[in-house]
Design an enzyme around this catalytic site. Structure first.
Site, short mmCIF file in Angstrom:
data_model
loop_
_atom_site.label_atom_id
_atom_site.label_comp_id
_atom_site.label_asym_id
_atom_site.label_seq_id
_atom_site.Cartn_x
_atom_site.Cartn_y
_atom_site.Cartn_z
N GLU A 256 0.89 -1.17 0.00
CA GLU A 256 0.00 0.00 0.00
C GLU A 256 0.92 1.21 0.00
O GLU A 256 1.55 1.52 1.01
CB GLU A 256 -0.91 -0.01 1.23
CG GLU A 256 -1.79 -1.25 1.36
CD GLU A 256 -2.90 -1.33 0.32
OE1 GLU A 256 -3.13 -0.32 -0.38
OE2 GLU A 256 -3.52 -2.40 0.18
N CYS A 290 -1.48 9.41 2.48
CA CYS A 290 -1.33 8.83 1.13
C CYS A 290 -2.45 9.30 0.20
O CYS A 290 -2.25 9.43 -1.00
CB CYS A 290 -1.32 7.32 1.22
SG CYS A 290 -2.74 6.65 2.10
#
Ligand code: NAD
Length: 489
Positions: A256, A290
């Protein structure tokens, strides 16, 4: 309910890491320092490669007994862990503020969403574990999900508790053991809090290890023969190395990674809501997420009005130590992160962008910044900044918005604001991202949704909700016959 006054008193974790018991680290201790006020919060024990290997092989042994427990015994530990995390939410949020420089609301949200991920994990042990398949007469054929064994979790600094918990909780609940290597910058709130919760919840010793350390400890985890899978959340650069090493050692790997996420504002959008959404998406947690809005794409008809109001909004945002003041923005995590954001802003100006406001830092406190006139070849258009910088770009047509948003190797999140949801959906269908939000901004997670990116944002793995079964278990095909057949050969 547990009756300890403090979940994690300093004497428990100071100069210690967790292997089922609290012990010294093999590498030198490092200072745990608050980025908001420079206070030293204690000394962090750091694991070396040999310690990681020892923990991984202990975890492999402990995993077999953990998985052999009745499912409701595992569920009971998860429920106790959830209750403890809920009971000590306030103390936990305090750690997130102090150690990671989060504002109070962000820290409270993070503590609460981590409780939610534990609640979700409580139900996993009692769920159906597979399916019965059609087969030849007299043969029972079952596809069943089994734990992988030991899962190595490597987590980042920005949402340190949640990004570790979203992997640790479902991994344990599905019968795995875990070795967690939190980022050393946030190892107390992103590691030791989790260790303590599960210790007090009665998780058998050895099933969970929390080993702070840097890249060396992470690399040892990635190459350990006792570790079946790596769940990594962090930068694309480090993710590539982890992916390579995991491939070499034939481990399952879930990556991720970073993002350069577009918020597309169409010309029929409500301007007040557009400002509110862009401000949240760009500046929440100083842009260190993110899913942060890395590009604000605004249709030409409302571009000037939007830019003027965003600049005014950015100037109104307060920056300071979140542990003592109600501020909108806390500090960046460290000087390296600050210098990188400053570098990109400078490079953006040199490449022709206009600095509308901000662009400077006082220590780790970076002013909310707005850049306009950013072209496609500008570093601010292309690089993940991980700082509070709005990159505002005009566009004329929906086709151009799609082309601008897709002009990146990343593919994590995208969002579109419009009163015409049909138009927004048609546009959204053409975006290459793992997460897509219509009439919202780019930063969203509800725990029960599959979460993951495409391209340089990940390797196609998803975490959360139904995706956790795929993530943390593997299939076994099991057949059973009344007696063995008499094969003719
Ligand atoms: P980072 O990659 O520097 O560090 C993340 C973790 O990896 C840390 O624990 C670090 O010690 C470890 N690490 C670093 N190099 C390693 C190596 N060679 N082998 C093994 N482990 C190694 O990232 P960061 O600066 O902490 O976090 C910011 C990045 O993380 C941003 O790019 C952000 O977009 C990304 N991120 C992604 C998600 C997501 O879910 N997609 C969530 C949060 C952050």
């Amino acid at each position: 309910m547990h009756e300890v006054e403090t979940l994690l008193p300093n004497e428990v974790w100071n100069k210690r890491l967790f292997t089922g018991r609290w012990e010294a680290g093999e590498c030198a201790d490092t200072a745990v320092t608050s980025p908001g006020n420079g206070r030293q919060l204690g000394l962090l024990a750091n694991a070396g490669a040999a310690q990681v290997e020892r923990s991984a092989s202990q975890a492999a042994r402990a995993q077999r007994d953990w998985y052999a427990l009745p499912y409701d015994e595992r569920a009971k530990v998860m429920r106790k862990a959830a209750a403890l995390a809920e009971q000590y939410q306030h103390e936990i949020a305090g750690w997130i503020v102090e150690e990671s420089g989060s504002t109070q609301p962000k820290a409270s949200f993070e503590a609460a969403i981590s409780v939610k991920s534990l609640h979700e994990a409580c139900a996993l042990p009692s769920r159906s574990q597979g399916e019965v398949l059609p087969s030849t007469a007299g043969r029972l054929s079952i596809a069943r999900r089994r734990p992988l064994g030991v899962i190595g979790v490597i987590s980042p600094f920005n949402f340190p508790l949640y990004l570790a918990m979203r992997a640790v909780a479902p991994a344990l609940a599905t019968g795995n053991a875990v070795v967690l290597k939190p980022d050393p910058r946030t190892a107390v709130c992103g590691g030791h809090i989790i260790a303590r919760i599960f210790e007090l919840a009665g998780l058998p010793a050895g099933v969970l290890h929390v080993l702070p350390g840097g890249a060396e400890a992470g690399a040892a985890l990635t190459s350990s023969p006792s570790v079946a899978m790596i769940q990594f959340t962090g930068s694309t650069a480090a993710g590539r190395k982890v992916g390579e090493a995991a491939g070499r050692h034939l481990k399952k790997v879930s990556l991720e990674l970073g993002g350069k996420n577009s918020l597309i504002i169409l010309d029929d959008a409500d301007l007040d809501l557009a400002i509110a959404n862009a401000t949240w998406g760009v500046y929440l947690h100083q842009g260190q997420i993110c899913m942060s809005t890395g590009r604000v794409l605004v249709q030409r008809g409302i571009y000037d009005a939007f830019l003027q109001r965003l600049v005014a909004k950015a100037r109104s945002l307060t920056v300071g130590d979140p542990s003592t003041a109600q501020v909108h923005l806390g500090p960046l995590i460290n000087t390296a992160q600050r210098d990188n954001a400053l570098r990109i802003v400078e490079a953006a100006r040199a490449a022709g962008a206009t600095l509308e406001t901000g662009g400077s830092a006082d220590g780790l406190f970076f002013q909310a910044t707005v850049l306009s006139g950013v072209k496609r070849d500008n570093p601010a258009f292309n690089e993940e900044i991980f700082g509070p910088v709005a990159v505002v770009v005009p566009f004329d047509s929906d086709e151009e918005a799609v082309a601008l948003a897709n002009d990146t190797e990343y593919g994590l999140s995208a969002a579109i604001l419009s009163r015409d949801t049909g138009r927004a959906l048609r546009l959204g269908e053409q975006l290459r991202t793992g997460l897509l939000h219509i009439n919202d901004q780019t930063v969203n997670d509800e725990v029960i949704n599959p979460f993951g990116g495409v391209g340089a944002s990940g390797n196609g793995a998803s975490i959360g909700g139904a995706a956790n079964w795929e993530e943390f278990t593997q299939w076994q095909w099991l057949t059973l016959k009344g007696e063995a057949p008499a094969y003719p050969l």
